[in-house]
Scaffold this active site. Structure first.
Site, PDB file in Angstrom:
ATOM      1  CB  SER A   1     -53.800 -14.247   4.738  1.00  0.00           C
ATOM      2  OG  SER A   1     -52.795 -14.024   5.709  1.00  0.00           O
TER       3      SER A   1
ATOM      4  CB  THR B   1     -45.884   0.915   5.280  1.00  0.00           C
ATOM      5  OG1 THR B   1     -45.995  -0.353   5.929  1.00  0.00           O
ATOM      6  CG2 THR B   1     -44.557   1.545   5.655  1.00  0.00           C
TER       7      THR B   1
ATOM      8  NE  ARG C   1     -22.472 -10.085  31.918  1.00  0.00           N
ATOM      9  CZ  ARG C   1     -22.793  -9.534  33.088  1.00  0.00           C
ATOM     10  NH1 ARG C   1     -22.199  -8.410  33.479  1.00  0.00           N
ATOM     11  NH2 ARG C   1     -23.718 -10.078  33.850  1.00  0.00           N
TER      12      ARG C   1
ATOM     13  CG  HIS D   1     -27.113  -8.521  24.826  1.00  0.00           C
ATOM     14  ND1 HIS D   1     -26.874  -9.039  23.576  1.00  0.00           N
ATOM     15  CD2 HIS D   1     -26.552  -7.275  24.831  1.00  0.00           C
ATOM     16  CE1 HIS D   1     -26.229  -8.148  22.843  1.00  0.00           C
ATOM     17  NE2 HIS D   1     -26.007  -7.080  23.587  1.00  0.00           N
ATOM     18  N   GLY D   2     -28.369 -11.784  28.070  1.00  0.00           N
ATOM     19  CA  GLY D   2     -28.962 -12.049  29.375  1.00  0.00           C
ATOM     20  C   GLY D   2     -29.927 -10.952  29.768  1.00  0.00           C
ATOM     21  N   GLY D   3     -29.872 -10.545  31.037  1.00  0.00           N
ATOM     22  CA  GLY D   3     -30.780  -9.516  31.534  1.00  0.00           C
ATOM     23  C   GLY D   3     -30.642  -8.206  30.790  1.00  0.00           C
TER      24      GLY D   3
ATOM     25  CD  GLU E   1     -43.751  -6.258   0.861  1.00  0.00           C
ATOM     26  OE1 GLU E   1     -43.533  -6.953  -0.135  1.00  0.00           O
ATOM     27  OE2 GLU E   1     -43.213  -5.161   1.077  1.00  0.00           O
TER      28      GLU E   1
ATOM     29  CB  THR F   1     -48.442 -14.696   7.344  1.00  0.00           C
ATOM     30  OG1 THR F   1     -49.211 -15.619   6.549  1.00  0.00           O
ATOM     31  CG2 THR F   1     -49.329 -13.545   7.792  1.00  0.00           C
TER      32      THR F   1
ATOM     33  CD  GLU G   1     -48.375 -18.792   9.492  1.00  0.00           C
ATOM     34  OE1 GLU G   1     -47.871 -19.184  10.558  1.00  0.00           O
ATOM     35  OE2 GLU G   1     -48.296 -17.592   9.111  1.00  0.00           O
TER      36      GLU G   1
END
Length: 381
Positions: free
Chosen positions: A132, A158, A268, A338-340, A363, A365, A367
């Site tokens: 930063s 990157t 579901r 989705h749960g489990g 690019e 944070t 903060e």
């Protein structure tokens, strides 16, 4: 004020969506598991014009707007955020730095190969001890005859291992503080320049993130990018546009997770009913959809202002801040719906959940975004 996309923008969105579903979706899990860089897909994206999206046709670019560019990044991220990150770093950072600060000769030499996708670019600002606080850069460049000698290392870069061109920041005048950091263009294969450790990441695993190392790396004087001492100042301009792409990437993550959660909720059953019929699930979906729309509007505002040539420091930081934090919430809720099964790699929300966290870090944070926005607000009082 028009909230409708043009017919050309709608067609662009469909084209990228169809490409992503056909060329990327079948391989997402494999690329993530094996940390495979999708070189062939990147090449095809170059043919589509995505690697030169925001650059003029005179340099081989597609001549698109930032609104168009945001749509491209969003649609790619909706299927695989890793691919979107590759494209965003290439366009917004490396190539855009050369376009905005480069000499005519540098533009003629580098841009056509970068915008066509023949070459891939990387951009190196962050260091192990300068994240930063970019002003804490330690990589140095000292005059060496008619050129410069670079010494040091960068991290979290990157495309590090797959780029043919690197734009890197280095200190040229320690006493000048923020105005003592300069930018350099370094070609892959330059003696003394190499990619170092490849990071083993939580998410975005098909995107190549790694170190770049300069050890006795000599570059000609003509590789100085922009004015000496103005590299960090130019970098902040670059990041104004780059944050629009990260905001769009965040929206794509959230939209992909939302799409999966909505579909799952309609399939579901629990207690004899589809879970989409339960108010608790409906409220989660409503909050996700509303916040995704809000983030998209913030991002498109910043993009539209950028297209008008206006300064977007505040607007791009707001878009990036809100979109990235919204996306983390959305992906978290998608897993919860989705749960489990949301914890299982067979379902796409597990990967979105891992990928999305980078959006609040890369690019700048969250903060740092708040710091940038606060300065803009207070300066305008």
């Amino acid at each position: 004020m028009n909230f409708e996309f043009t017919s050309e923008q709608s067609q662009l969105r469909r084209t990228i969506r169809e490409f992503a579903l056909a060329e990327i979706a079948p391989h997402v899990l494999e690329w993530d598991e094996t940390q495979t860089f999708p070189a062939e897909v990147v090449r095809k994206l170059g043919e589509l014009g995505c690697l030169g999206a925001i650059f003029p046709e005179e340099y081989g670019g597609a001549g698109l707007t930032y609104i168009d560019y945001a749509l491209i990044i969003e649609e790619l991220a909706r299927v695989d955020p890793s691919v979107a990150l590759i494209v965003a770093a290439h366009n917004s950072l490396c190539t855009n730095h050369i376009y905005l600060a480069g000499s005519d000769e540098q533009k003629r030499r580098y841009l056509p190969r970068l915008t066509s996708g023949e070459w891939l670019g990387c951009w190196s600002l962050t260091e192990p001890d300068a994240g930063s606080d970019a002003g804490g850069t330690r990589t140095r460049a000292t005059p060496d005859g008619d050129g410069w000698l670079l010494e040091g290392s960068k991290t979290f870069c990157t495309n590090a291992h797959n780029a043919q061109v690197c734009v890197a920041m280095a200190v040229t005048d320690r006493l000048a503080a923020h105005h003592g950091i300069s930018a350099f263009i370094v070609d892959a294969g330059t003696p003394g320049f190499r990619a170092g450790k490849k990071e083993n990441k939580l998410g975005m695993r098909a995107s190549d993130t790694g170190e770049v190392i300069f050890s006795g790396c000599r570059v000609p004087a003509g590789q100085l990018l922009g004015k000496a001492g103005e590299g960090l100042v130019d970098s902040l301009r670059i990041l104004d546009g780059g944050r629009i792409s990260i905001a769009a990437l965040s929206i794509g993550c959230a939209q992909g997770a939302y799409d999966a959660a909505l579909k799952y909720s309609k399939q579901r059953k629990q207690f004899g009913r589809f879970i989409s019929e339960f108010q608790a699930i409906q409220h989660k979906l409503v909050d996700m959809a509303t916040e995704i729309d809000a983030a998209r509007l913030l991002t498109l505002r910043a993009a539209a202002m950028k297209d008008q040539g206006r300064r977007v420091t505040r607007e791009s930081a707001m878009a990036k801040l809100f979109a990235s934090e919204m996306a983390v919430r959305a992906c978290n809720e998608a897993v919860q719906i989705h749960g489990g099964y949301g914890f299982i790699k067979d379902y796409p929300v597990e990967k979105f959940y891992r990928d999305v966290k980078l959006c609040t870090i890369g690019e700048g944070t969250s903060e740092i975004q708040r710091l940038v926005i606060a300065r803009q607000l207070l300066q305008n009082q």
